[in-house]
Write a protein that holds these residues in place. Structure first.
Motif, short mmCIF file in Angstrom:
data_model
loop_
_atom_site.label_atom_id
_atom_site.label_comp_id
_atom_site.label_asym_id
_atom_site.label_seq_id
_atom_site.Cartn_x
_atom_site.Cartn_y
_atom_site.Cartn_z
N ALA A 1 40.01 41.01 40.80
CA ALA A 1 39.82 40.97 39.35
C ALA A 1 39.33 39.60 38.90
O ALA A 1 38.43 39.48 38.06
CB ALA A 1 41.12 41.33 38.63
N VAL B 1 43.41 36.91 33.28
CA VAL B 1 43.50 37.81 34.43
C VAL B 1 44.82 37.59 35.16
O VAL B 1 45.50 38.57 35.53
CB VAL B 1 42.30 37.62 35.39
CG1 VAL B 1 42.49 38.42 36.68
CG2 VAL B 1 41.00 38.04 34.70
N HIS C 1 47.71 40.48 35.61
CA HIS C 1 48.12 40.96 36.93
C HIS C 1 49.50 40.46 37.35
O HIS C 1 50.23 41.18 38.02
CB HIS C 1 47.09 40.59 37.99
CG HIS C 1 45.88 41.44 37.91
ND1 HIS C 1 45.68 42.52 38.73
CD2 HIS C 1 44.80 41.40 37.08
CE1 HIS C 1 44.54 43.10 38.41
NE2 HIS C 1 43.99 42.44 37.42
#
Length: 133
Positions: A28, A121, A125
């Motif tokens: 990602a 990100v 996550h």
């Protein structure tokens, strides 16, 4: 065939979950940093390490000790950053065998623009993961 009893059956599963989390997060990060800022994950991490240094410069061997990259991968990463004008390399004044890497003004700017993407990100996550633990 004789099989030994597993002393910790959850250990391998924990390892797989850790690797899955790392892989998903790294993919990602790579995707978002590349699409939004034209940076690979290794390039961002190198800039980030430079920006965290007290004088925003590091010797190559210091970068190497702080990253997951091999020496050749770090060398290629620094070369890409230098080609884009985001860092400069120079001989160390105290040790002519050592090379110092320093971000340029453009490198500082690109890092500042990419930093919120990187942290978003990570939050997406890892933040949710930490609240589940």
């Amino acid at each position: 065939m004789f099989q030994m009893a597993d002393p910790d059956p959850d250990l391998a599963e924990q390892w797989r979950q850790l690797m899955s989390c790392y892989h998903g997060t790294a993919c990602a990060l790579e995707r978002e940093l590349s699409q939004r800022h034209g940076l690979g994950l290794s390039e961002f991490e190198t800039l980030d390490l430079l920006m965290k240094a007290p004088d925003c410069r590091r010797l190559v061997h210091e970068l190497l000790a702080s990253t997951h990259l091999t020496q050749s991968a770090l060398s290629r990463t620094v070369a890409r950053l230098e080609k884009r004008g985001l860092v400069t390399r120079s001989m160390c004044a105290n040790d002519r065998r050592s090379v110092t890497v320093t971000p340029t003004e453009e490198g500082r700017s690109v890092h500042a623009e990419a930093l919120p993407t990187h942290r978003a990100v990570l939050s997406e996550h890892l933040g949710a993961r930490s609240t589940r633990a």
